[in-house]
Design a protein around this motif. Structure first.
Motif, short mmCIF file in Angstrom:
data_model
loop_
_atom_site.label_atom_id
_atom_site.label_comp_id
_atom_site.label_asym_id
_atom_site.label_seq_id
_atom_site.Cartn_x
_atom_site.Cartn_y
_atom_site.Cartn_z
N LEU A 489 35.04 10.95 28.96
CA LEU A 489 33.77 11.34 29.61
C LEU A 489 32.88 12.12 28.65
O LEU A 489 31.67 11.88 28.56
N ASP A 490 33.51 13.05 27.90
CA ASP A 490 32.71 13.84 26.96
C ASP A 490 32.11 12.94 25.89
O ASP A 490 30.94 13.09 25.51
N LEU A 491 32.95 11.97 25.40
CA LEU A 491 32.42 11.06 24.37
C LEU A 491 31.27 10.22 24.92
O LEU A 491 30.25 10.03 24.24
N ALA A 492 31.45 9.73 26.17
CA ALA A 492 30.37 8.93 26.77
C ALA A 492 29.10 9.76 26.92
O ALA A 492 27.99 9.30 26.61
N LYS A 493 29.29 11.02 27.39
CA LYS A 493 28.12 11.89 27.53
C LYS A 493 27.46 12.15 26.19
O LYS A 493 26.23 12.13 26.05
N LYS A 494 28.31 12.42 25.17
CA LYS A 494 27.75 12.68 23.83
C LYS A 494 27.01 11.46 23.31
O LYS A 494 25.93 11.58 22.72
N VAL A 495 27.62 10.25 23.54
CA VAL A 495 26.95 9.01 23.09
C VAL A 495 25.60 8.85 23.79
O VAL A 495 24.58 8.52 23.16
N ASN A 496 25.57 9.10 25.11
CA ASN A 496 24.31 9.00 25.84
C ASN A 496 23.28 10.01 25.32
O ASN A 496 22.10 9.68 25.14
N ASP A 497 23.76 11.25 25.08
CA ASP A 497 22.85 12.27 24.54
C ASP A 497 22.31 11.87 23.19
O ASP A 497 21.11 12.03 22.89
N ILE A 498 23.22 11.34 22.33
CA ILE A 498 22.78 10.94 20.98
C ILE A 498 21.79 9.79 21.07
O ILE A 498 20.78 9.75 20.34
N GLN A 499 22.06 8.80 21.98
CA GLN A 499 21.11 7.70 22.14
C GLN A 499 19.75 8.19 22.62
O GLN A 499 18.70 7.75 22.12
N ALA A 500 19.79 9.14 23.58
CA ALA A 500 18.51 9.71 24.04
C ALA A 500 17.79 10.42 22.91
O ALA A 500 16.56 10.31 22.75
N LYS A 501 18.57 11.19 22.11
CA LYS A 501 17.95 11.88 20.98
C LYS A 501 17.38 10.89 19.98
O LYS A 501 16.30 11.12 19.40
N ILE A 502 18.12 9.77 19.74
CA ILE A 502 17.62 8.76 18.79
C ILE A 502 16.30 8.18 19.30
O ILE A 502 15.34 8.00 18.53
N LYS A 503 16.26 7.88 20.62
CA LYS A 503 15.01 7.36 21.19
C LYS A 503 13.87 8.36 21.03
O LYS A 503 12.75 7.99 20.65
N ASP A 504 14.17 9.63 21.33
CA ASP A 504 13.12 10.66 21.19
C ASP A 504 12.65 10.77 19.75
O ASP A 504 11.45 10.89 19.47
N THR A 505 13.63 10.74 18.81
CA THR A 505 13.25 10.86 17.39
C THR A 505 12.42 9.66 16.94
O THR A 505 11.47 9.81 16.16
N THR A 506 12.80 8.43 17.43
CA THR A 506 12.00 7.25 17.06
C THR A 506 10.57 7.37 17.60
O THR A 506 9.60 7.07 16.89
N ARG A 507 10.46 7.83 18.85
CA ARG A 507 9.11 8.02 19.41
C ARG A 507 8.33 9.06 18.62
O ARG A 507 7.14 8.88 18.29
N LYS A 508 9.02 10.17 18.29
CA LYS A 508 8.34 11.21 17.50
C LYS A 508 7.94 10.69 16.13
O LYS A 508 6.86 11.00 15.63
N MET A 509 8.84 9.88 15.53
CA MET A 509 8.51 9.31 14.21
C MET A 509 7.30 8.38 14.30
O MET A 509 6.41 8.42 13.43
N MET A 510 7.27 7.56 15.38
CA MET A 510 6.11 6.69 15.56
C MET A 510 4.83 7.50 15.72
O MET A 510 3.78 7.19 15.13
N ALA A 511 4.95 8.58 16.52
CA ALA A 511 3.77 9.43 16.70
C ALA A 511 3.36 10.09 15.40
O ALA A 511 2.17 10.17 15.06
N LEU A 512 4.38 10.56 14.64
CA LEU A 512 4.07 11.20 13.35
C LEU A 512 3.46 10.20 12.38
O LEU A 512 2.55 10.55 11.61
N VAL A 513 3.99 8.95 12.39
CA VAL A 513 3.41 7.93 11.50
C VAL A 513 1.96 7.67 11.85
O VAL A 513 1.08 7.57 10.96
N SER A 514 1.69 7.55 13.17
CA SER A 514 0.30 7.32 13.58
C SER A 514 -0.59 8.51 13.21
O SER A 514 -1.71 8.35 12.70
N GLU A 515 -0.07 9.74 13.43
CA GLU A 515 -0.84 10.93 13.05
C GLU A 515 -1.07 10.97 11.54
O GLU A 515 -2.15 11.34 11.07
#
Length: 644
Positions: A489-515
């Motif tokens: 369960l902890d690994l699944a939660k960590k994987v979900n958290d990491i995937q969410a963080k990856i998505k957030d970082t990709t969005r932030k990177m896209m925003a930073l690239v546009s800026e």
């Protein structure tokens, strides 16, 4: 002598250490014995607790078995009660009604038939006797119920007394065990008291030994103080002699150092002069070589400068072309990034809408399933209620059969009561078969049973130990499984958290690239404006050198600023004039008037007097009012000529 005293001191010290070690060894041995006794006592207490635990567990098992047996009996009784027909009062009422009908029919029969007077009297007596017997039957039935209730109460009291006896016996055994433990504690305390007395005796002996050694050490200290005083005086004399010798040595060392310093200074001066001469020659040769090398380098640098200027011109042209190309690409990149951001927002909105739709569909499906289950439950309840409807004919037949059974039971009960009340019947007593054992045989039988009980208890303990080990192993396995589940369960939660963080970082990177692209475009625009302004500044400097204004815009701004200053000056003058006029229009008590002020003084025309204003007084000159707008409707008067 000194060595002998030193040996004595060392011997005394060793004796004291020996006594201290002996004392510590004895204390350690005593502590060891006490700890051993404590361990033995704890072991006895442990065994006692284990025995009491086993006894309590056996009692618990016996109580559980009794409880299970009683629960089974109660369930059987409840089943019998449920199986027996329930009387809600209707049968008793029907029986009374039937009895009334029978009496009425008997009376009607006695009236209808032509009987003699004697027969009628006999019939009436038989009817009265029948009623009396029925009343007696009811009273006897009530007495039977009371006797059964008293028998149940007595049985309960007997069981309660047996339980109280068992509890009293257990308390007696506990009191005996407590008495044994108290006796053991008294024995332990007596042993401790004896050990304390032995310790006190040993401490007294050690105190005497230490006291004698202390006296010896005091005598040795006195002799050592006298010897130390003599040694101090000798040391003072030797110190004075050493100081005299040190002063002589220091004077000689100073003279030697002065001579050495002079010699060293002369050597250093000679070496420095030689080094300076060698340096000057070396510098002269190096300057000649540098002069030749610099001439060669100057020629090379001139050639390189010419070539670099040509390359720089080419690079400048290429740079300008690349800058223009980069600006165009940057603008296209900004536009594409904006389009991509818009598409991402649309995709996210559609995903949220799809999720909301799925959630709503699932909720509706759950509601439909729940409603179907409710409908099935309602149909099943309707079927059960239809099956449970009463059947009148079957119930009437059952009523007749039950009435017949009731009459048969009553007759059977009357026969049993008569047989029980008959004292001459010997068949009502039944003797038990078998022989009674003697006391010795009973003791042997009890011993055999106790031995078998002990064996069974040992087997039971072994099985309990095995079951405890098995339960421990099972608990460990369960814990491992649970920890594995938690880890997954902890690994699944960590994987979900990491995937969410990856998505957030990709969005932030896209925003930073546009800026970043927007900032690059803005920087390019600012660079272009800087270049334009630098070119304008150079033109302004050129025009100013020629004596012309820097630019037309600057000239217009200068003229505008001059006009603004003139306008401000005029406004200031007008404001001062208006303020002065307002002060003139002010009346006493701070009131303001819009009328023109009338003159209240005049300056005399006499040359002999000073031109100082004089007040008119009460006869001021008349000042007519100004003509208004209505004067245009009035004709001017025509003056008539004056005739003389």
């Amino acid at each position: 002598m000194r060595e002998h005293e030193y040996a004595r001191e060392k011997e005394a010290q060793l004796m004291g250490d020996k006594a201290a070690l002996d004392l510590s060894l004895r204390t350690i041995m005593i502590e060891k014995k006490s700890q051993h006794e404590i361990v033995a006592r704890k072991q006895r207490e442990k065994d006692k607790d284990l025995r009491s635990l086993k006894r309590a567990e056996l009692q618990l098992k016996v109580a559980e078995d009794n409880l299970a047996h009683q629960s089974m009996i109660s369930e059987k009784v409840k089943g019998n009660l449920d199986a027996a027909p329930k009387d809600d009062g209707t049968l008793f009422n029907k029986r009374k009604e039937l009895q009334k009908e029978v009496e009425q029919t008997k009376r009607a029969l006695s009236q209808q038939t032509s009987l003699t007077a004697v027969e009628q009297v006999k019939v009436e007596q038989s009817i009265a006797e029948e009623g009396r017997l029925l009343y007696e039957q009811g009273d006897l039935r009530i007495e039977v119920v009371e006797l059964t209730r008293l028998a149940a109460i007595k049985a309960d009291e007997r069981e309660q007394k047996a339980r109280d006896f068992m509890r009293a016996e257990m308390r007696y055994h506990r009191a005996i065990e407590d008495l044994k433990t108290k006796q053991l504690q008294i024995q332990d305390h007596e042993k401790k008291f004896r050990e304390m007395q032995q310790k006190l005796k040993e401490f007294a002996k050690l105190y005497d030994v230490i006291k004698n050694e202390r006296n010896k050490i005091v005598n040795l200290i006195q002799t050592s103080t006298q010897i130390s005083a003599e040694m101090r005086e000798k040391i003072k004399i030797l110190a004075n002699e050493m100081e005299i010798l040190r002063t002589a040595v220091s004077q000689k060392e100073r003279l030697l150092q002065k001579t050495r310093l002079r010699h060293l200074n002369s050597i250093v001066i000679r070496d420095s002069l030689r080094n300076e001469l060698a340096k000057q020659t070396r510098i002269e040769e190096e300057m000649r070589e540098k002069r030749k090398q610099q001439k060669m380098e100057i020629e090379k640098l001139n050639n390189m400068i010419n070539h670099a200027e040509e390359v720089m011109v080419q690079l400048r042209n290429k740079y300008e072309e690349e800058v223009q190309h980069r600006n165009a690409r940057g603008i296209q990149l900004i536009e594409r990034n904006e389009e991509v951001c818009i598409f991402y927002e649309k995709v996210n909105i559609q995903d949220t809408m799809v999720r909301e739709g799925n959630v709503s569909v699932q909720a509706r499906e759950e509601e439909i399933r729940f409603l179907k289950m409710q409908g099935q439950e309602e149909r099943r309840g309707i079927d059960v209620l239809r099956k449970a409807l009463p059947n009148k004919r079957n119930l009437e037949q059952e009523l007749v059969a039950l009435q017949i059974q009731l009459s048969q039971c009553q007759d059977r009960m009357m026969e049993q009561e008569k047989s029980l009340e008959d004292a001459n019947d010997e068949t009502r007593i039944r003797f038990l078969e078998g022989n009674d054992l003697s006391p010795a045989e009973l003791k042997d039988k009890i011993q055999e049973l106790e031995i078998r009980l002990a064996e069974k208890e040992e087997q039971l303990l072994e099985k309990e130990l095995i079951s405890e080990q098995v339960t421990r192993l099972a608990e460990r396995v369960k814990k491992r499984a649970e920890t594995g589940k938690d880890d997954t369960l902890d690994l699944a939660k960590k994987v979900n958290d990491i995937q969410a963080k990856i998505k957030d970082t990709t969005r932030k990177m896209m925003a930073l690239v546009s800026e970043l692209s927007m900032n690059q475009a803005a920087a390019m625009k600012l660079q272009a404006t800087v270049k334009e302004q630098e070119a304008e500044l150079e033109q302004c400097y050129v025009r100013m050198e020629k004596g012309e204004p820097p630019s037309e815009e600057i000239e217009r701004e200068w003229e505008k600023m001059a006009r603004n200053e003139e306008r401000k000056a005029r406004d200031f003058d007008n404001a001062t004039k208006a303020k002065y006029e307002e002060e003139q229009y002010m009346i006493s008590e701070g009131c303001k008037s819009t009328a023109e002020p009338r003159p209240n003084a005049y300056i005399p025309d006499d040359e002999s007097e000073l031109p100082i204003p004089r007040p008119y007084g009460s006869h001021a000159p008349f000042k007519p009012q100004e003509a208004g707008t209505t004067m245009r409707h009035i004709r001017k008067p025509v003056p008539k000529p004056i005739e003389i």
